[in-house]
Design an enzyme around this catalytic site. Sequence first.
Site, PDB file in Angstrom:
ATOM      1  N   ASP A 251      -7.857  -2.773  11.578  1.00  0.00           N
ATOM      2  CA  ASP A 251      -8.216  -2.135  10.323  1.00  0.00           C
ATOM      3  C   ASP A 251      -9.645  -2.471   9.899  1.00  0.00           C
ATOM      4  O   ASP A 251     -10.276  -3.379  10.440  1.00  0.00           O
ATOM      5  CB  ASP A 251      -7.271  -2.592   9.205  1.00  0.00           C
ATOM      6  CG  ASP A 251      -5.931  -1.873   9.260  1.00  0.00           C
ATOM      7  OD1 ASP A 251      -5.846  -0.857   9.955  1.00  0.00           O
ATOM      8  OD2 ASP A 251      -4.988  -2.349   8.603  1.00  0.00           O
ATOM      9  N   LYS A 273      -9.102   2.174   7.221  1.00  0.00           N
ATOM     10  CA  LYS A 273      -8.991   3.134   6.130  1.00  0.00           C
ATOM     11  C   LYS A 273      -9.886   2.704   4.974  1.00  0.00           C
ATOM     12  O   LYS A 273      -9.876   1.561   4.553  1.00  0.00           O
ATOM     13  CB  LYS A 273      -7.547   3.220   5.639  1.00  0.00           C
ATOM     14  CG  LYS A 273      -6.573   3.716   6.704  1.00  0.00           C
ATOM     15  CD  LYS A 273      -5.148   3.703   6.186  1.00  0.00           C
ATOM     16  CE  LYS A 273      -4.189   4.177   7.263  1.00  0.00           C
ATOM     17  NZ  LYS A 273      -2.790   4.138   6.811  1.00  0.00           N
ATOM     18  N   MET A 386      -6.985  -3.810  -4.384  1.00  0.00           N
ATOM     19  CA  MET A 386      -7.567  -2.460  -4.337  1.00  0.00           C
ATOM     20  C   MET A 386      -7.752  -1.879  -5.738  1.00  0.00           C
ATOM     21  O   MET A 386      -7.507  -0.702  -5.979  1.00  0.00           O
ATOM     22  CB  MET A 386      -6.675  -1.533  -3.492  1.00  0.00           C
ATOM     23  CG  MET A 386      -6.503  -1.987  -2.061  1.00  0.00           C
ATOM     24  SD  MET A 386      -5.233  -1.069  -1.127  1.00  0.00           S
ATOM     25  CE  MET A 386      -3.725  -1.766  -1.832  1.00  0.00           C
TER      26      MET A 386
END
Length: 478
Positions: A251, A273, A386
Amino acid sequence: MTLEFLPVFLSVADRPCLVVGGGATAQRKLTSLLRAGAAVTLVSPQLTETLTRQAQAGEFRHQPRPFEPTDVRGMKLVIAATDDATVNRQIATLAKAQDIPVNVVDDPDACTFLLPSIIDRAPVIVAVSSGKTSPVLARLLRTRLEALIPAGYGRLADLCGRYRTRVKDRFSDQRDRRHFWDRVLEGAVAERIFAGQVEEAEAAIERELAPGALDHDLGEVYLVGAGPGDPDLLTFRALRLMQQADVVVYDRLVAEPILAMTRRDARRIYVGKERNNHVMRQEEINRMLADLARDGHRVLRLKGGDPFIFGRGGEEIDTLAAEGIPFQVIPGITAASGCAAYAGIPLTHRDYAQSVTFVTGHLKDGSINLNWTQLAQPGQTIVFYMGLVGLPIIVRELIAHGVAPAMPVALVQQGTTHMQRVYTGTLSDILGVVEADPPKPPTLIIVGEVVKLRDKLSWFRTFEDPRQGATTPILAEH
């Protein structure tokens, strides 16, 4: 360069061995002999408390007196461990005259054998010695090897011993036998043993013994948490599997120094991502992992933080489980734990927070759908993953649901790495702090009274920390 000592493993089970001395050093030497099954006689007028209990329990024969020359007679091995160098030398001279191996503590020149530092994974034993030069170096090497040799190697050796005859009967060609053991010792069987899944390991080795098994090798997927960024926070198992896998699927949040620790010849596939920029859909990742393993690859699925905390790890192994693909999950230090620790912010504290809640601050359709009433309760710490883009919503909703505007807030940018920065403020002013000096993702948000402790408990400084101008991470001095 010639060897001064020949490395050997000597059987002393049920054989008479002598230890002279009753202190802590003698106790350590005697413990090793007893573990090897020796019939030990210990000569010393005084004993440590532990040795006294062992003598009373009959674990060895105790002669409560000073050493006598006749004590050496008939012994197969002698250890001199008194605090009198003259006595120790006398013991060594007598033993050598009768061709009895002798070890004298702290006097390597008087020894005919040395007791090495060992890594005990019985029946697997790894011994490390520096000869006469540096016992401290040998202990240091042993410590490093301890980290590289899983405790399960003893169980793996037992399993191999039980199947040795069957394997020899099954594969008449030596090359096939070697290929078989390579698959067992470096593949799914060994990993099952290391994970404590003995029955599953036996089932796997039975499959390997089946006709045609060598024609097709079903691989395995390792779902590994890479932690928040500092390579030193990796677990031993994670590091071992990282260096074993031949395909690495990773990732965006996996730090480059961690990625560099994977096998150099491994194929790397980036599936990272970013917000509004997905290289590969989650369903495609799930499918790819299964296909790669079905083709016989050992696949490392490397994810930042912990794969089961906002990492979609459960979705990925759900596909593997449904298709019968072997897998294992290796947890990592999640960002909340790692970043908070490196920022000097305890997530719980008896005086400030009795619970901690991890939530995702990821925006969906311009909003964050959370139980704000629950998050506004006192006596807790809230960690938002996030949440940088949604910070204005987080501030607005917490205040609207009753959290005091003066509640402390910390933003930890790229925590645990040399790029770490910590922004602190309150709900009422943190947006101004961020606007004046925008942090870079990934950034973790911590809300709670525990943030007050940062100034007192902070220990990790980097060149990005405005309070210290160092160019590399150092420890703070208090």
